[in-house]
Design an enzyme around this catalytic site. Structure first.
Site, PDB file in Angstrom:
ATOM      1  N   GLY A 114       0.843  -1.189   0.000  1.00 50.51           N
ATOM      2  CA  GLY A 114       0.000   0.000   0.000  1.00 50.51           C
ATOM      3  C   GLY A 114       0.873   1.232   0.000  1.00 50.51           C
ATOM      4  N   GLY A 115       0.264   2.383   0.232  1.00 51.57           N
ATOM      5  CA  GLY A 115       1.008   3.626   0.170  1.00 51.57           C
ATOM      6  C   GLY A 115       2.070   3.738   1.241  1.00 51.57           C
ATOM      7  N   THR A 153       5.303  -2.209   2.190  1.00 50.48           N
ATOM      8  CA  THR A 153       5.044  -3.534   1.632  1.00 50.48           C
ATOM      9  C   THR A 153       5.321  -4.588   2.693  1.00 50.48           C
ATOM     10  OG1 THR A 153       5.772  -2.700  -0.518  1.00 50.48           O
ATOM     11  CG2 THR A 153       5.567  -5.074  -0.288  1.00 50.48           C
ATOM     12  N   VAL A 154       4.520  -5.650   2.661  1.00 52.98           N
ATOM     13  CA  VAL A 154       4.685  -6.759   3.597  1.00 52.98           C
ATOM     14  C   VAL A 154       5.056  -8.017   2.812  1.00 52.98           C
ATOM     15  CG1 VAL A 154       3.606  -8.160   5.388  1.00 52.98           C
ATOM     16  CG2 VAL A 154       3.010  -5.743   5.177  1.00 52.98           C
ATOM     17  N   LYS A 177       7.765  -6.234   7.314  1.00 52.84           N
ATOM     18  CA  LYS A 177       7.128  -4.993   6.872  1.00 52.84           C
ATOM     19  C   LYS A 177       8.215  -3.986   6.512  1.00 52.84           C
ATOM     20  CE  LYS A 177       4.407  -2.630   9.748  1.00 52.84           C
ATOM     21  NZ  LYS A 177       3.153  -2.220  10.434  1.00 52.84           N
ATOM     22  N   ASP A 234      -5.723   3.675  19.429  1.00 47.03           N
ATOM     23  CA  ASP A 234      -6.349   3.384  18.133  1.00 47.03           C
ATOM     24  C   ASP A 234      -6.934   1.976  18.113  1.00 47.03           C
ATOM     25  OD1 ASP A 234      -7.186   4.148  15.622  1.00 47.03           O
ATOM     26  OD2 ASP A 234      -5.334   3.552  14.622  1.00 47.03           O
TER      27      ASP A 234
END
Length: 527
Positions: free
Chosen positions: A54-55, A58-59, A74, A169
Site C-alpha cells: 500500500g502507500g 510492503t509486507v 514490513k 487506536d
C-alpha cells in the site's frame, strides 16, 4: 537486488540512518522501492514472496533458512523512510510491542535497514484475519464468542497500560483474529504506531505528540480524544466499549458523513442501547456497554479487565453460559476474501498491508503516512467539537443524533484508500435474488473533488456519480479513482446495486532531504 543491513547489538537505527538515501537523486526513488524478489536476504531471513502493499509500505513472507521459522517483514516505503516522524513512529511501534511482550499482542522481533535506506521490521506471521473482516463475513457475534474474543483484547490492553502505554487506536481493524487447535479465538492486538507513552515508557520513543491534537480513528475515539483533551487508559476502555458494541450488533454506535459530525456525536450524543440495534441481544448488556462508553472518563471502568468483567456479569444475569471454552466452527474461522495475513492491517479484502478501510480511517499515526499536513484542519474540527460540547452542557441544543441508522454511512477519508469495504456486510454465500435489478447503480465518494472513476479501465466519470454499471454478475471488478497530482486509489470487489464505495487518491509528496547526521530529539506529531 536490494539487501539488508540490520542494526547491531539489537539497537534500533537512529533516525539519521535515512540520510544516505536522501542524498540520492529523486529519479532513483522509484527504483529504490523495487520489490524484494524471492531469495533476497533481509537480516537473518530470506524473502519468499509478497503478501501485500500500500502507500505506506510492503509486507513480505519470509523464512529463516536454518531453522525454518516463517515471518512477515514490513518494509517502510522509501518516501517515508526519509520522513523522520514516520520512522520515529515505526521504531516506537517495535519498541512498544517489545516493552509489553504479551501473548495477545503481535510480536516484532527484529529491526533493520535495507541498503537503499528503507527501514523494516520482522514480525510473526499469523493465519486468520482482522475482526472487521470476520464481522463482514459472519455478522454480529454471539455473546459467548464475543466475550471470549474480548477477554484476550482486555488482557492485552491491561498489559500495555501496566507498561505505561496507551494504544489510542483500538478498533476491529487493529485486532487480528487467529484460532488455536480447538477453534478457540486468540486475538492479537496490532498497530502501536500512535500509542501514547507515559511514565518510564516515554524513554522508548523518539517522537512527541503535539498537546491538544486529536489523534485516533473518529468512529472509536473517546470524547476526550475528540476535543484534544488528556488521553489516559480510560480512553482505551472507551474504545473497548465501542468495539464491544460493534461485535454484538454488527455496527458501531455512531456514524456520520464527516469527521466533525462523528467526533461531535462521540463527545455529546446520548449512547444508543446495543439491544435496540440487535433485538436478539439481551438488554442486560446495555448498562455494561454504557459504562464503558461514558462521556466522563471517571465514570468508566479503570481497566479493560474490569470492563470485561462487567460484560461477564451481564451475560450471567441474562442466563448465558460464558464460563465454558468457546470454539468457532471451522468454516467461519477464515475470512472469505483474505489471504494469509502478515499480522498487520489489510490493504483491502485481498492482501495484508498497513492500510485500514475508509470507514475507519485514523487521523494520525504510523498508518497515516500518506496524509498531508492536516494540522490546521483537525485543529479547527477540535475547536468546533469543543464548542458543541460546551453548548450541550450549558443547556444549548445538542445536535440531534439518531440512536442508529439502518444504512450507516462512513465518513470521508482524508487520505488514500487502497481498498474500501462494501457498504453492507458480505457473506460467504451469494444467493441470487429473484428481483435482481437489470442495471446496477453505484456511487463512488472521494475526498478529492477532481477525482475521476474508472471501472475495469473504462472511464465512468467524475465522483461521486451515480454510475450505471450494467447487470450485477457476482464477479470481482476493479475500481480505480484517479486525480491529478495524486497516486491512484483502487479496489477489487463485487459490485451490487446501491453500493457506495469510498476511495481517496493520496497526494504525491516529495521527500524533504535533511542534513546528514542530524536527528531531532523532540519530534512533534506532524498531524
Amino acid at each position: 537486488m536490494p539487501s539488508s543491513s540490520p542494526t547491531s547489538d539489537g539497537e534500533a537505527p537512529t533516525l539519521a540512518s535515512s540520510s544516505r538515501a536522501d542524498a540520492l537523486p529523486e529519479a532513483l526513488a522509484e527504483h529504490l522501492d523495487e520489490d524484494l524478489e524471492p531469495g533476497t536476504e533481509v537480516g537473518e531471513y530470506v524473502i519468499e514472496g509478497k503478501l501485500g502493499e500500500g502507500g505506506f509500505g510492503t509486507v513480505y513472507r519470509a523464512k529463516h533458512p536454518l531453522i525454518g521459522k516463517t515471518a512477515a517483514i514490513k518494509v517502510l516505503a522509501r518516501e517515508y523512510s526519509s520522513n523522520r516522524e514516520m520512522v520515529s513512529r515505526f521504531v516506537a511501534e517495535a519498541r512498544a510491542v517489545n516493552t509489553i511482550r504479551h501473548t495477545n499482542i503481535i510480536d516484532i522481533f527484529s529491526f533493520g535497514t535495507l541498503e537503499d535506506g528503507r527501514h523494516y521490521f520482522v514480525m510473526e506471521l499469523l493465519d486468520g484475519g482482522t475482526v472487521d473482516q470476520f464481522l463482514a463475513d459472519n455478522g454480529p457475534l454471539e455473546p459467548a464468542l464475543a466475550l471470549a474474543l474480548l477477554r484476550g483484547v482486555a488482557r492485552a490492553l491491561d498489559a500495555a497500560h501496566d507498561s505505561g502505554i496507551v494504544h489510542r487506536d483500538l478498533k476491529p481493524e487493529n485486532i487480528f483474529l487467529t484460532f488455536d487447535d480447538d477453534g478457540r479465538p486468540v486475538p492479537k492486538l496490532l498497530d502501536f504506531g500512535i500509542a501514547k507513552l507515559t511514565g518510564d515508557a516515554k524513554a522508548i520513543s523518539g517522537h512527541k505528540t503535539r498537546t491538544g491534537a486529536p489523534i485516533g480513528t473518529p468512529q472509536y475515539m473517546s470524547p476526550e480524544q475528540c476535543v484534544g483533551g488528556p488521553v489516559t487508559e480510560r480512553s482505551d476502555v472507551y474504545a473497548f466499549g465501542v468495539v464491544t458494541f460493534e461485535l454484538l450488533t454488527g455496527e458501531p454506535p455512531f456514524t456520520d458523513t464527516s469527521f466533525l459530525g462523528l467526533m461531535n456525536k462521540q463527545a455529546t450524543a446520548p449512547r444508543p442501547a446495543a439491544s435496540s440495534v440487535n433485538d436478539r441481544l439481551p438488554a442486560a448488556f446495555d448498562g455494561a456497554i454504557a459504562k464503558m462508553m461514558a462521556i466522563e472518563p471517571a465514570e468508566r471502568p479503570a481497566r479493560a479487565g474490569a470492563a470485561h468483567e462487567l460484560l461477564l456479569q451481564a451475560a450471567r444475569a441474562a442466563e448465558l453460559d460464558v464460563d465454558q471454552p468457546v470454539s468457532m466452527p471451522e468454516a467461519q474461522r477464515r475470512p472469505t476474501a483474505t489471504l494469509t495475513s502478515a499480522a498487520t492491517q489489510p490493504a483491502n479484502r485481498f492482501s495484508s498491508d498497513p492500510r485500514p478501510p475508509a470507514s475507519s480511517r485514523t487521523i494520525a499515526g504510523e498508518d497515516r503516512a500518506t496524509t498531508p499536513p492536516w494540522g490546521w484542519f483537525i485543529g479547527a474540527m477540535a475547536i468546533l467539537v469543543v464548542i458543541g460540547v460546551v453548548a450541550a452542557r450549558d443547556g444549548g441544543e445538542a445536535p440531534t443524533t439518531p440512536a442508529t441508522t439502518s444504512e450507516p454511512t462512513a465518513p470521508p477519508s482524508i487520505e488514500a484508500v487502497v481498498g474500501a469495504p462494501p457498504s453492507a456486510p458480505q457473506t460467504a454465500t451469494v444467493t441470487a435474488a429473484t428481483n435482481e435489478p437489470s442495471v446496477a447503480t453505484i456511487t463512488v465518494r472521494s475526498a478529492v473533488p477532481s477525482a475521476t472513476v474508472y471501472l475495469d479501465e473504462r472511464r465512468l466519470g467524475p465522483v461521486p456519480g451515480p454510475f450505471e454499471i450494467g447487470t450485477p454478475d457476482n464477479l470481482e471488478h476493479r475500481l480505480v479513482v484517479k486525480a491529478p497530482g495524486h497516486t491512484d486509489a483502487s479496489v477489487e470487489r463485487t459490485l451490487n446495486d446501491g453500493d457506495t464505495i469510498f476511495l481517496d487518491p493520496a497526494p504525491i509528496r516529495r521527500p524533504v532531504p535533511h542534513p546528514a547526521g542530524t536527528v531531532d530529539r523532540d519530534l512533534e506529531d506532524p498531524y
